[in-house]
Design a protein around this motif. Structure first.
Motif, PDB file in Angstrom:
ATOM      1  N   ARG A  85       0.844  -1.210   0.000  1.00  0.00           N
ATOM      2  CA  ARG A  85       0.000   0.000   0.000  1.00  0.00           C
ATOM      3  C   ARG A  85       0.878   1.259   0.000  1.00  0.00           C
ATOM      4  O   ARG A  85       0.577   2.246   0.672  1.00  0.00           O
ATOM      5  CB  ARG A  85      -0.956  -0.032   1.203  1.00  0.00           C
ATOM      6  CG  ARG A  85      -1.770  -1.349   1.299  1.00  0.00           C
ATOM      7  CD  ARG A  85      -3.247  -1.134   1.300  1.00  0.00           C
ATOM      8  NE  ARG A  85      -3.693  -0.486   2.498  1.00  0.00           N
ATOM      9  CZ  ARG A  85      -3.979  -1.113   3.640  1.00  0.00           C
ATOM     10  NH1 ARG A  85      -3.889  -2.420   3.716  1.00  0.00           N
ATOM     11  NH2 ARG A  85      -4.385  -0.433   4.681  1.00  0.00           N
ATOM     12  N   TYR A  98      -6.367   7.868   7.313  1.00  0.00           N
ATOM     13  CA  TYR A  98      -6.560   6.410   7.200  1.00  0.00           C
ATOM     14  C   TYR A  98      -8.040   6.095   7.001  1.00  0.00           C
ATOM     15  O   TYR A  98      -8.410   5.282   6.153  1.00  0.00           O
ATOM     16  CB  TYR A  98      -6.010   5.750   8.476  1.00  0.00           C
ATOM     17  CG  TYR A  98      -6.092   4.249   8.486  1.00  0.00           C
ATOM     18  CD1 TYR A  98      -5.294   3.473   7.649  1.00  0.00           C
ATOM     19  CD2 TYR A  98      -6.969   3.587   9.351  1.00  0.00           C
ATOM     20  CE1 TYR A  98      -5.367   2.091   7.660  1.00  0.00           C
ATOM     21  CE2 TYR A  98      -7.050   2.204   9.377  1.00  0.00           C
ATOM     22  CZ  TYR A  98      -6.241   1.458   8.522  1.00  0.00           C
ATOM     23  OH  TYR A  98      -6.311   0.082   8.547  1.00  0.00           O
ATOM     24  N   TYR A 148      -7.257 -10.883   5.719  1.00  0.00           N
ATOM     25  CA  TYR A 148      -7.234 -10.255   4.400  1.00  0.00           C
ATOM     26  C   TYR A 148      -7.875 -11.176   3.347  1.00  0.00           C
ATOM     27  O   TYR A 148      -7.652 -11.008   2.151  1.00  0.00           O
ATOM     28  CB  TYR A 148      -5.803  -9.903   3.978  1.00  0.00           C
ATOM     29  CG  TYR A 148      -5.175  -8.789   4.784  1.00  0.00           C
ATOM     30  CD1 TYR A 148      -5.759  -7.522   4.836  1.00  0.00           C
ATOM     31  CD2 TYR A 148      -3.992  -8.988   5.480  1.00  0.00           C
ATOM     32  CE1 TYR A 148      -5.177  -6.488   5.569  1.00  0.00           C
ATOM     33  CE2 TYR A 148      -3.396  -7.968   6.212  1.00  0.00           C
ATOM     34  CZ  TYR A 148      -3.993  -6.721   6.253  1.00  0.00           C
ATOM     35  OH  TYR A 148      -3.409  -5.715   6.976  1.00  0.00           O
ATOM     36  N   HIS A 181     -12.099  -8.230  10.472  1.00  0.00           N
ATOM     37  CA  HIS A 181     -11.130  -7.140  10.294  1.00  0.00           C
ATOM     38  C   HIS A 181     -11.848  -5.929   9.709  1.00  0.00           C
ATOM     39  O   HIS A 181     -11.663  -4.804  10.140  1.00  0.00           O
ATOM     40  CB  HIS A 181     -10.018  -7.630   9.362  1.00  0.00           C
ATOM     41  CG  HIS A 181      -8.731  -6.879   9.460  1.00  0.00           C
ATOM     42  ND1 HIS A 181      -7.650  -7.158   8.672  1.00  0.00           N
ATOM     43  CD2 HIS A 181      -8.347  -5.854  10.250  1.00  0.00           C
ATOM     44  CE1 HIS A 181      -6.652  -6.342   8.970  1.00  0.00           C
ATOM     45  NE2 HIS A 181      -7.056  -5.537   9.929  1.00  0.00           N
ATOM     46  N   ASP A 321       2.922  -5.204  14.713  1.00  0.00           N
ATOM     47  CA  ASP A 321       1.696  -4.985  13.934  1.00  0.00           C
ATOM     48  C   ASP A 321       2.005  -5.055  12.435  1.00  0.00           C
ATOM     49  O   ASP A 321       1.287  -4.453  11.626  1.00  0.00           O
ATOM     50  CB  ASP A 321       1.061  -3.622  14.291  1.00  0.00           C
ATOM     51  CG  ASP A 321      -0.396  -3.506  13.827  1.00  0.00           C
ATOM     52  OD1 ASP A 321      -0.992  -4.547  13.489  1.00  0.00           O
ATOM     53  OD2 ASP A 321      -0.923  -2.377  13.800  1.00  0.00           O
ATOM     54  N   THR A 326      -0.641   0.108   7.903  1.00  0.00           N
ATOM     55  CA  THR A 326      -0.255   1.041   8.959  1.00  0.00           C
ATOM     56  C   THR A 326       1.081   0.723   9.623  1.00  0.00           C
ATOM     57  O   THR A 326       1.530   1.496  10.475  1.00  0.00           O
ATOM     58  CB  THR A 326      -1.330   1.067  10.073  1.00  0.00           C
ATOM     59  OG1 THR A 326      -1.442  -0.252  10.618  1.00  0.00           O
ATOM     60  CG2 THR A 326      -2.673   1.522   9.535  1.00  0.00           C
TER      61      THR A 326
HETATM   62  N1  DI6 Z   1      -5.343  -2.062  12.871  1.00  0.00           N
HETATM   63  C1  DI6 Z   1      -4.147  -2.061  12.305  1.00  0.00           C
HETATM   64  O1  DI6 Z   1      -3.212  -1.445  12.682  1.00  0.00           O
HETATM   65  C2  DI6 Z   1      -4.183  -2.980  11.176  1.00  0.00           C
HETATM   66  N2  DI6 Z   1      -5.423  -3.604  11.340  1.00  0.00           N
HETATM   67  C3  DI6 Z   1      -6.089  -2.994  12.259  1.00  0.00           C
HETATM   68  O2  DI6 Z   1      -7.202  -3.322  12.530  1.00  0.00           O
HETATM   69  C4  DI6 Z   1      -4.125  -2.266   9.882  1.00  0.00           C
HETATM   70  C5  DI6 Z   1      -4.506  -3.154   8.784  1.00  0.00           C
HETATM   71  C6  DI6 Z   1      -4.473  -2.493   7.450  1.00  0.00           C
HETATM   72  O3  DI6 Z   1      -4.624  -1.275   7.294  1.00  0.00           O
HETATM   73  O4  DI6 Z   1      -4.299  -3.261   6.482  1.00  0.00           O
END
Ligand code: DI6
Ligand code: FE
Length: 410
Positions: A85, A98, A148, A181, A321, A326
């Motif tokens: 990304r 975001y 994903y 998610h 993470d 992010t």
């Molecule tokens: N918080 C995050 O930091 C990741 N997922 C979430 O729930 C971010 C995931 C993404 O933007 O692909």
């Protein structure tokens, strides 16, 4: 007197500077550690060894003063994904948020599209490269989430890739099911149906086939609301799966308290968590997993409530993470640095955040997270004399080697 025929230990590591991450004996300056059957059999000062090392084991390894820590545990990652990304990174630098990108079908959904379009083989290959990078920063145990795929074939594809990574690299992988998610585009206008699918079809199969160890939910304005989150937690509990939660990263939702009410292993992010949430977490021994990489990439200004976490004795873990949106970060030692510079953790708090407290965040603290007799012999040897140096440098790789008990067939 040791009889020579049968050596006492499989391997003995001598002349090391051990950071055990045990509260009672945190450092052993000139120490030794013996391993048998993949477990730590003895650890202490060189002078307290019962005999000369050669009489204790056929395999004597001289650490020459190097620093040894427990193997690092990255307890929150999204390492398996397709694409990247970088374009969104550019958009955010130009001022897009975001949330805005997510609402315009970018964000998680764009990684879902890229992940769905990859074969299992390609997904494995791309993810294997990332896993190897993280392992080069001293990681010996890792949590990896699905999330994903967001439909059964693709969530299953992710979980199978996780299992194959575990077998290929002999590394312990804690698998977390994160179908919650976000809402995939085909369910955007029918959210409840997607929650039905998760609770009535996906979680039962995940549990019955032991495909994952825990269930996670992203509880947020742009994802699952608190009612939907609670329903998923109830279902996970009913099927005997542990619970984790992406809680209060972007806004105050009360999700950390909800997760704690359901005895979650951890509530993660927590920038917007309230005092109430923290008190509830303290009561239920829910670990606070802080994620400085996401804080950094989103250029967030609101710090997680570190002082309150300390005051209420909530164990603090930190993690990469690692994800394409992010936190595209593949070094846990960089994350250690960020935890200190951005969040104000002390270096030792940060180190405990990727060892003893990260083990708690995965419910594996009986076997992992400290250098203690009886625990798995998962450790990292570093080309430094003092563990603070691991955190202080950026851009070099001080790792000398790791040992993973997963390598040993018991
Ligand atoms: N918080 C995050 O930091 C990741 N997922 C979430 O729930 C971010 C995931 C993404 O933007 O692909
Ligand atoms: Fe995350």
């Amino acid at each position: 007197m040791i009889v020579n025929m049968e050596k006492k230990f499989d391997t003995i590591w001598i002349n090391g500077a051990f950071t055990t991450c045990e509260p009672d004996h945190p450092f052993i300056q000139n120490g030794a550690m013996a391993v048998t059957n993949g477990k730590i059999a003895w650890i202490g000062n060189m002078v307290d060894l019962q005999s000369t090392p050669e009489l204790l084991s056929h395999h004597v390894k001289d650490l020459q003063g190097r620093c040894v820590t427990p193997g690092l545990i990255d307890c929150h990652t999204h390492l398996i994904y397709g694409g990247n990304r970088a374009h969104e990174f550019e958009l955010r630098l130009q001022g897009a948020s975001y949330e805005e990108i997510a609402r315009a079908n970018g964000g998680i959904q764009s990684t879902v599209n890229a992940t769905r379009s990859l074969s299992e083989e390609m997904l494995f290959e791309q993810s294997a490269n990332r896993l190897q990078s993280l392992m080069q920063s001293g990681v010996t145990t890792i949590e990896i989430k699905s999330g994903y795929g967001l439909d059964w074939p693709n969530e299953l594809k992710m979980l199978r890739v996780a299992k194959r990574l575990e077998e290929t690299f002999s590394i312990k992988i804690f698998k977390t099911f994160l179908a919650a998610h976000t809402f995939p585009s085909e369910y955007k206008n029918n959210q409840e149906k997607y929650v039905d699918l998760i609770c009535e079809e996906m979680i039962p199969i995940v549990a019955e086939s032991s495909l994952a160890d825990a269930v996670d939910v992203f509880c947020e304005k742009i994802a699952f609301n608190i009612t939907q989150t609670e329903r998923i937690f109830k279902t996970a509990k009913k099927y005997g799966l542990a619970i984790k939660c992406h809680a209060e990263q972007l806004s105050n939702t009360g999700s950390a308290a909800l997760a704690a009410k359901y005895q979650a292993l951890s509530a993660d992010h927590l920038e917007y968590a309230s005092l109430e949430s923290i008190k509830t977490m303290a009561e239920s021994y829910t670990v606070a997993v802080l994620l400085p990489g996401a804080f950094y990439y989103l250029r967030e200004k609101k710090l997680p409530p570190i002082e309150l976490l300390r005051q209420y004795h909530v164990p603090i873990a930190i993690a990469s993470d690692s994800n394409p949106g992010t936190s595209p970060i593949l070094s846990l030692t960089l994350i250690l640095n960020m935890a200190c510079t951005l969040f104000g953790l002390t270096p030792i708090e940060a180190l405990h955040g990727v060892t003893r407290n990260a083990a708690k965040a995965l419910g594996i603290e009986k076997t992992h997270g400290t250098l203690s007799v009886g625990k798995n012999a998962d450790f990292a040897v570093w080309n430094v004399n003092n563990p603070i140096e691991l955190i202080y440098y950026i851009g070099n790789n001080p790792l000398y080697c790791t040992s993973r008990s997963q390598n040993i067939v018991e």
